[in-house]
Scaffold this active site. Structure first.
Site, PDB file in Angstrom:
ATOM      1  N   PRO A   9       0.791  -1.221   0.000  1.00 28.46           N
ATOM      2  CA  PRO A   9       0.000   0.000   0.000  1.00 28.46           C
ATOM      3  C   PRO A   9       0.832   1.284   0.000  1.00 28.46           C
ATOM      4  CG  PRO A   9      -0.879  -1.530   1.609  1.00 28.46           C
ATOM      5  CD  PRO A   9       0.383  -2.144   1.064  1.00 28.46           C
ATOM      6  N   ASN A  10       0.352   2.248  -0.765  1.00 25.31           N
ATOM      7  CA  ASN A  10       0.911   3.609  -0.842  1.00 25.31           C
ATOM      8  C   ASN A  10       2.209   3.718  -1.637  1.00 25.31           C
ATOM      9  OD1 ASN A  10      -1.153   4.853   0.841  1.00 25.31           O
ATOM     10  ND2 ASN A  10      -0.233   3.699   2.516  1.00 25.31           N
ATOM     11  N   ARG A  17       5.795  10.983  -2.379  1.00 25.40           N
ATOM     12  CA  ARG A  17       5.611  10.686  -0.955  1.00 25.40           C
ATOM     13  C   ARG A  17       6.947  10.766  -0.211  1.00 25.40           C
ATOM     14  NH1 ARG A  17       4.498   4.652   1.320  1.00 25.40           N
ATOM     15  NH2 ARG A  17       4.200   5.220   3.501  1.00 25.40           N
ATOM     16  N   TYR A  22      11.928   8.001   1.223  1.00 24.62           N
ATOM     17  CA  TYR A  22      11.743   6.995   0.175  1.00 24.62           C
ATOM     18  C   TYR A  22      12.496   7.291  -1.120  1.00 24.62           C
ATOM     19  CZ  TYR A  22       8.043   5.779   3.430  1.00 24.62           C
ATOM     20  OH  TYR A  22       7.364   5.431   4.573  1.00 24.62           O
ATOM     21  N   ASN A  73       8.105  -5.714  -0.807  1.00 20.43           N
ATOM     22  CA  ASN A  73       8.023  -4.514   0.024  1.00 20.43           C
ATOM     23  C   ASN A  73       6.581  -4.446   0.510  1.00 20.43           C
ATOM     24  OD1 ASN A  73       7.869  -2.118   1.348  1.00 20.43           O
ATOM     25  ND2 ASN A  73       9.034  -0.950  -0.170  1.00 20.43           N
ATOM     26  N   ALA A  76       3.294  -0.790   4.947  1.00 22.99           N
ATOM     27  CA  ALA A  76       2.822  -0.875   6.342  1.00 22.99           C
ATOM     28  C   ALA A  76       2.250  -2.250   6.685  1.00 22.99           C
ATOM     29  CB  ALA A  76       1.794   0.217   6.608  1.00 22.99           C
ATOM     30  N   HIS A  79       4.112  -4.505   9.058  1.00 25.55           N
ATOM     31  CA  HIS A  79       4.064  -4.308  10.511  1.00 25.55           C
ATOM     32  C   HIS A  79       2.846  -4.991  11.127  1.00 25.55           C
ATOM     33  CE1 HIS A  79       7.038  -1.416   9.354  1.00 25.55           C
ATOM     34  NE2 HIS A  79       6.161  -0.562   8.862  1.00 25.55           N
ATOM     35  N   ASP A  86       1.092 -15.437   6.202  1.00 29.02           N
ATOM     36  CA  ASP A  86       0.624 -16.808   5.952  1.00 29.02           C
ATOM     37  C   ASP A  86       0.653 -17.137   4.459  1.00 29.02           C
ATOM     38  OD1 ASP A  86       0.267 -17.394   8.605  1.00 29.02           O
ATOM     39  OD2 ASP A  86      -1.927 -17.235   8.576  1.00 29.02           O
ATOM     40  N   GLU A  97      12.481  -9.484   2.256  1.00 23.74           N
ATOM     41  CA  GLU A  97      11.683  -8.314   2.627  1.00 23.74           C
ATOM     42  C   GLU A  97      12.479  -7.057   2.307  1.00 23.74           C
ATOM     43  OE1 GLU A  97      10.070  -8.448   6.612  1.00 23.74           O
ATOM     44  OE2 GLU A  97       9.792  -6.263   6.658  1.00 23.74           O
ATOM     45  N   HIS A  99      12.675  -2.736   2.190  1.00 19.99           N
ATOM     46  CA  HIS A  99      12.157  -1.409   2.547  1.00 19.99           C
ATOM     47  C   HIS A  99      13.084  -0.352   1.979  1.00 19.99           C
ATOM     48  CE1 HIS A  99       9.159  -2.998   5.308  1.00 19.99           C
ATOM     49  NE2 HIS A  99      10.088  -3.816   5.757  1.00 19.99           N
ATOM     50  N   LEU A 100      12.493   0.669   1.402  1.00 22.26           N
ATOM     51  CA  LEU A 100      13.281   1.779   0.870  1.00 22.26           C
ATOM     52  C   LEU A 100      13.970   2.551   1.998  1.00 22.26           C
ATOM     53  CD1 LEU A 100      10.304   2.729  -1.303  1.00 22.26           C
ATOM     54  CD2 LEU A 100      12.536   2.389  -2.360  1.00 22.26           C
ATOM     55  N   SER A 101      13.205   2.813   3.051  1.00 25.63           N
ATOM     56  CA  SER A 101      13.736   3.580   4.188  1.00 25.63           C
ATOM     57  C   SER A 101      14.371   2.622   5.198  1.00 25.63           C
ATOM     58  CB  SER A 101      12.598   4.363   4.852  1.00 25.63           C
ATOM     59  OG  SER A 101      11.626   3.478   5.386  1.00 25.63           O
ATOM     60  N   ARG A 106      13.288   4.951  12.410  1.00 28.39           N
ATOM     61  CA  ARG A 106      12.061   5.756  12.331  1.00 28.39           C
ATOM     62  C   ARG A 106      11.167   5.480  13.537  1.00 28.39           C
ATOM     63  NH1 ARG A 106       9.523   5.078   6.559  1.00 28.39           N
ATOM     64  NH2 ARG A 106       8.429   6.939   7.285  1.00 28.39           N
ATOM     65  N   ARG A 110       7.628   0.918  13.115  1.00 27.18           N
ATOM     66  CA  ARG A 110       8.178   0.491  11.810  1.00 27.18           C
ATOM     67  C   ARG A 110       9.308  -0.518  11.973  1.00 27.18           C
ATOM     68  NH1 ARG A 110       5.698   3.839   8.041  1.00 27.18           N
ATOM     69  NH2 ARG A 110       5.188   5.871   8.911  1.00 27.18           N
TER      70      ARG A 110
HETATM   71  C1  DQA Z   1       8.285   1.087   3.693  1.00 28.44           C
HETATM   72  C2  DQA Z   1       8.386   1.344   5.205  1.00 28.44           C
HETATM   73  C3  DQA Z   1       7.031   1.177   5.861  1.00 28.44           C
HETATM   74  O1  DQA Z   1       7.136   1.451   7.263  1.00 28.44           O
HETATM   75  C4  DQA Z   1       6.025   2.151   5.276  1.00 28.44           C
HETATM   76  O2  DQA Z   1       4.748   1.925   5.835  1.00 28.44           O
HETATM   77  C5  DQA Z   1       5.982   2.095   3.783  1.00 28.44           C
HETATM   78  C6  DQA Z   1       7.224   1.944   3.038  1.00 28.44           C
HETATM   79  C7  DQA Z   1       9.629   1.359   2.984  1.00 28.44           C
HETATM   80  O3  DQA Z   1       9.774   0.927   1.850  1.00 28.44           O
HETATM   81  O4  DQA Z   1      10.497   2.023   3.548  1.00 28.44           O
HETATM   82  O5  DQA Z   1       4.929   2.299   3.182  1.00 28.44           O
HETATM   83  O6  DQA Z   1       7.973  -0.283   3.480  1.00 28.44           O
END
Ligand code: DQA
Length: 151
Positions: A9-10, A17, A22, A73, A76, A79, A86, A97, A99-101, A106, A110
């Site tokens: 998501p997002n 964003r 990111y 990725n 959220a 978390h 599953d 897994e 994550h960009l950040s 943070r 997270r």
């Molecule tokens: C994220 C980190 C997550 O905490 C956040 O909710 C995201 C992006 C990252 O790529 O850094 O949407 O997965």
């Protein structure tokens, strides 16, 4: 070899964003970089982005018979989502897994992932390069497996 790439998501908002966390690249640009890297490595990619947990799970079910591993990725959902965990576990395929950040630098929520425990590994904090590093790590793992078990 075929790798499934899942963006949660997002992540469709990348580029607009919070670039300090990111980076500046859009999701299309990241997908392009990943495709180029995959081409160099001689592997196929299939990918999805969705803002809906169920859609991501349905996609995993559709693809799990034809991929060798995943880059995930979860955004959220990483978390919170036992359902996504599953589905990945049920796929029987290894995943990294991504994550960009740097999620550990943070807000405390997270730093907690419900997926990490069953992941091959986690790459976090290198912006778009997180995906490229994760792809190479996944391929190294899959190729070592093939060398161990040529069947
Ligand atoms: C994220 C980190 C997550 O905490 C956040 O909710 C995201 C992006 C990252 O790529 O850094 O949407 O997965």
């Amino acid at each position: 070899m075929r790798i499934g790439v899942l963006h949660g998501p997002n992540l469709n908002l990348l580029g607009r964003r919070d670039p300090t966390q990111y980076g500046e690249l859009t999701l299309d640009a990241i997908d392009r970089l990943l495709r180029e890297r995959a081409e160099d490595r001689g592997v196929d990619l299939v990918g999805v982005q969705s803002n809906h947990e169920g859609a991501l799970i349905d996609w995993i079910h559709q693809q799990m018979g034809s991929v060798d591993g995943w880059l995930v990725n979860p955004a959220a959902l990483g978390h919170t989502s036992y359902a996504l965990r599953d589905a990945l576990e049920a796929s029987g395929r290894p995943f990294v897994e991504v994550h960009l950040s740097n999620v550990h630098a943070r807000e405390p929520f997270r730093g907690r992932s419900v997926l990490a425990e069953i992941a091959l590994g986690v790459v976090s904090g290198f912006r778009a390069d997180s995906y490229l590093v994760a792809l190479d790590a996944l391929l190294a793992h899959l190729t070592a497996d093939l060398a161990d078990d040529p069947e």
